[in-house]
Design a protein around this motif. Sequence first.
Motif, PDB file in Angstrom:
ATOM      1  N   VAL A  72       7.355   7.260   4.178  1.00  0.00           N
ATOM      2  CA  VAL A  72       7.142   6.477   2.954  1.00  0.00           C
ATOM      3  C   VAL A  72       8.461   5.918   2.440  1.00  0.00           C
ATOM      4  N   LYS A 112       0.828  -1.209   0.000  1.00  0.00           N
ATOM      5  CA  LYS A 112       0.000   0.000   0.000  1.00  0.00           C
ATOM      6  C   LYS A 112       0.860   1.255   0.000  1.00  0.00           C
ATOM      7  N   THR A 113       1.959   1.214   0.739  1.00  0.00           N
ATOM      8  CA  THR A 113       2.862   2.366   0.779  1.00  0.00           C
ATOM      9  C   THR A 113       3.524   2.590  -0.571  1.00  0.00           C
ATOM     10  N   ASN A 139       2.301   9.686  -5.065  1.00  0.00           N
ATOM     11  CA  ASN A 139       1.561  10.912  -4.753  1.00  0.00           C
ATOM     12  C   ASN A 139       2.097  11.503  -3.456  1.00  0.00           C
ATOM     13  N   LEU A 140       3.313  12.012  -3.526  1.00  0.00           N
ATOM     14  CA  LEU A 140       3.966  12.556  -2.336  1.00  0.00           C
ATOM     15  C   LEU A 140       3.899  14.069  -2.253  1.00  0.00           C
ATOM     16  N   GLU A 171       5.932  12.761   6.614  1.00  0.00           N
ATOM     17  CA  GLU A 171       5.204  11.672   5.980  1.00  0.00           C
ATOM     18  C   GLU A 171       5.965  11.120   4.784  1.00  0.00           C
ATOM     19  N   LYS A 230       2.002  15.482   0.774  1.00  0.00           N
ATOM     20  CA  LYS A 230       2.402  15.003   2.092  1.00  0.00           C
ATOM     21  C   LYS A 230       3.440  15.922   2.713  1.00  0.00           C
ATOM     22  N   GLU A 244       1.289   4.631  -2.569  1.00  0.00           N
ATOM     23  CA  GLU A 244       1.246   6.022  -2.122  1.00  0.00           C
ATOM     24  C   GLU A 244       2.486   6.806  -2.540  1.00  0.00           C
TER      25      GLU A 244
END
Length: 839
Positions: free
Chosen positions: A275, A256-257, A263-264, A271, A267, A260
């Motif tokens: 990641v 899942k990470t 799309n940083l 965060e 964040k 993500e």
Amino acid sequence: MLRVHGMHSDQFSPVETQDTEQTKKLQRNVSELVRRIDSLHQSAVKVRDVLSEEGLDLRVRLREYCFKLLHTDPERFGLKYIEILWRKAWHEPVSLARQFGGGAVLLDSHLLAGIGQFHNLLQGLSEQYGSMTGFKVEFMLHQEYGYSAGKQKKRTAEQWMVEIGARCLLWLGDLSRYRIDILSDKEKLRAEVLARKYYSQSTKLKPSLGLAYNQLAAVPGAENKGIDQLFFYLKCVTSKEKFEGGETNLKRMLEKTEMEANNLAAKSVHEVSSVYLAQLVSAVLGEKNEDDIILSCQQSLSSIHQATSAGSVPATWLLRTTACVILLIVKLGGNNTASVRVGLCQAWLLALTSHLAGLIISGLGKGLWGDGWTESSISLEDSSEAEDTPPPAEKKKRKKLTDLLRRKRVSHSGSSDESDISDDEEVEDESESDEFVSESDEDEIYFSDSDEDSDDSDVVVESIESELPDTCKVVEVCKELGYLPALTLCCMWLKVQPDVLSGMGDGGTQLWNKLARVFTLLNLNSNKYTKNLKISRLMTRNAGCALEEDFYLREIEIFGDQLKSTDWNTEPAKSGFGETVARMVRMEGWRDWLVGREECLIRWREGEGRAVLVKSSLPEKKCVMKHMAELWLKEEVSNLEKNNPEVCTIIIDAHALTTDLNMVKRVAGYKKFTVIVPQIVIKELDFIKKQVREARLAIRWLEREMSRGHAGLQPQEKDEKAKISLPAPGRKDAGWARYSVLECVAFFAASQEVVLLSGDPEILEHRDTQTLQVLSDLGVRVENVEDFMQRFLGLRDVVRERKRSGEGIRHRSGDGSKQGRAWRRHGRDRRGDRKDVTG
């Protein structure tokens, strides 16, 4: 309802019977009730069927029989039948109700009844059988009160009591977590806090229970910027009593990470760092090749540097970030097949240790003496002289101590500072140490501390009129910085793996320098600080208390010796302030252990209250961590940076991005390089992205990094091109892309040193003589993207060893590869398009 769910005191009275027939009858009754409850659950079609009066009556009777068996033989029947009660009376009904949906009021009532039951069970067991090894549950009374209060008998609970207590706390956390989905926002937050508290108490009562850590990871919350889930899943899989689903849950979270990571932009820096750390864990546990792990290490360390440079860092976030990598090393174990990955993780921790030490030095110095404070040099002594030289006299000692931490004197009279200059003896001491410090003050590869680049010759003597800082202020500044807990954790790790210290080689010089400064600054007994009686009392009172980092490493075998004297039931006095005092006392103990090791270059002058550096008298050893060469400081890197201080411009073509994207990422992350991406490269990648996966990955990476403003990555502007000595081909011709790249190269080569980083076999194999001639006329060097950083850093031995073992060898985009076929098809399409247009 109260009668049904209430619990009476006689239920906690031991059953005085040895009749085995009675025990067998109770067991048969439990089996019959379990069968009837299962039948009820199978026939249920809605929530009201599950939580009906019939089901309630069955659950109450099951509870009574289970409690009787518990008190008949607690060690034999206790945990077994309490687990049956939990599963059939609480867990399965709640699971069915959540599947059916609706009935929130009934479900909440059922959950509250379960919470009350397990509260009462824990209280009754504690009163009947004694406290659980001194462990105190917050909601329990630990002594009688009122006129009936008598003398309490101190009894220690047996192991079965600890097992049941830990499970009950775990189930209380589960019941509170189930309520999160059916409560409003305000009540939902309260349920989250309670669930987290119950799970935490379960881990403290029984630290080896991996299921409790798995449940902690399942509790929502963003207090620590996304690092909590990764930390608790790693604790789960490294616990002695592992949870079966822990590995699967960890893998799912890492996947899942990875999604993500695209799309940083939205964040925060913390965060983003979380990641990148998850990507490092995924690369290590996924047994990816060494280049991918090195890239993940670079990205993770760079993101932590950005997070610490952005302002205040949450101490718990930084502490758990450090603990994740230590737990990752524990997870890998001592397997020979994992030695490369373990070495890279060790290098990551060493780099972080050096960075944290630098942050504490600059933060503590400026917090005590103001922004004008500068670091003084560390004295360098010969190792043989260091052992034989007696401590100086008291008068000499004070004079030397003034050299340790200095600041500029604020002049109000307008006179020059020459009157404050020390005598010739002190000037000689500074000149002796400057040579050593100049070797160690080079920039690190991944952490560049600007506060440490100050010239040591600019250090001036401290004003005599200035007041000495109070030790309370020293502790308060350390507490506000928030770096000391993570540094303490790194020191605990180094103590259990001392071989890492002997394997640092020449790159460890800067780490020794920083640690020497840290030891001096954190010395609460130093004459540079005014003594405070409050601090002296806290140093004694909090000496053996348990700190947060201790609980992170509890029940891990390699840390057993360090934690064997820890009092787990005593909290530090004065909360965070007292914890900081305890950590500073521990740093003194770790310092004494470190300076006694043969490979350590630090010596402690007890009479002077300061640390000094010594020249190593040991023969040069082979670095035991040869796979850390690209993560830890190397002498070749330092020499190369001295000889090439200017920033070099790297221009890449599309072939470089599709041949070795990881190497391009490393080049862009290296502070000595500025990577220019020509506009034609973006168009080429966009044209072949449907056929070539590497092109799609390159486009995504470029879009993400350029949107974030990557300092080492710049797109070509429209006017950044110059004429070259080749005739211009048509825009639809195959050579147009190469011609456009050469125009970009010519523009930058006119004013600075330029390197063309390519993966094009036509250029690398010297088949395109015209392009090579143009590059030669411009004075531009062509480099193959594969293994470029290893060649630049002078690590050819690593490259040869890797190629000899078959690791990290990639196919060039030549005749037989998929990329080569796509590029040739790309060229034919361009020529075909041109024929269609002109025909």
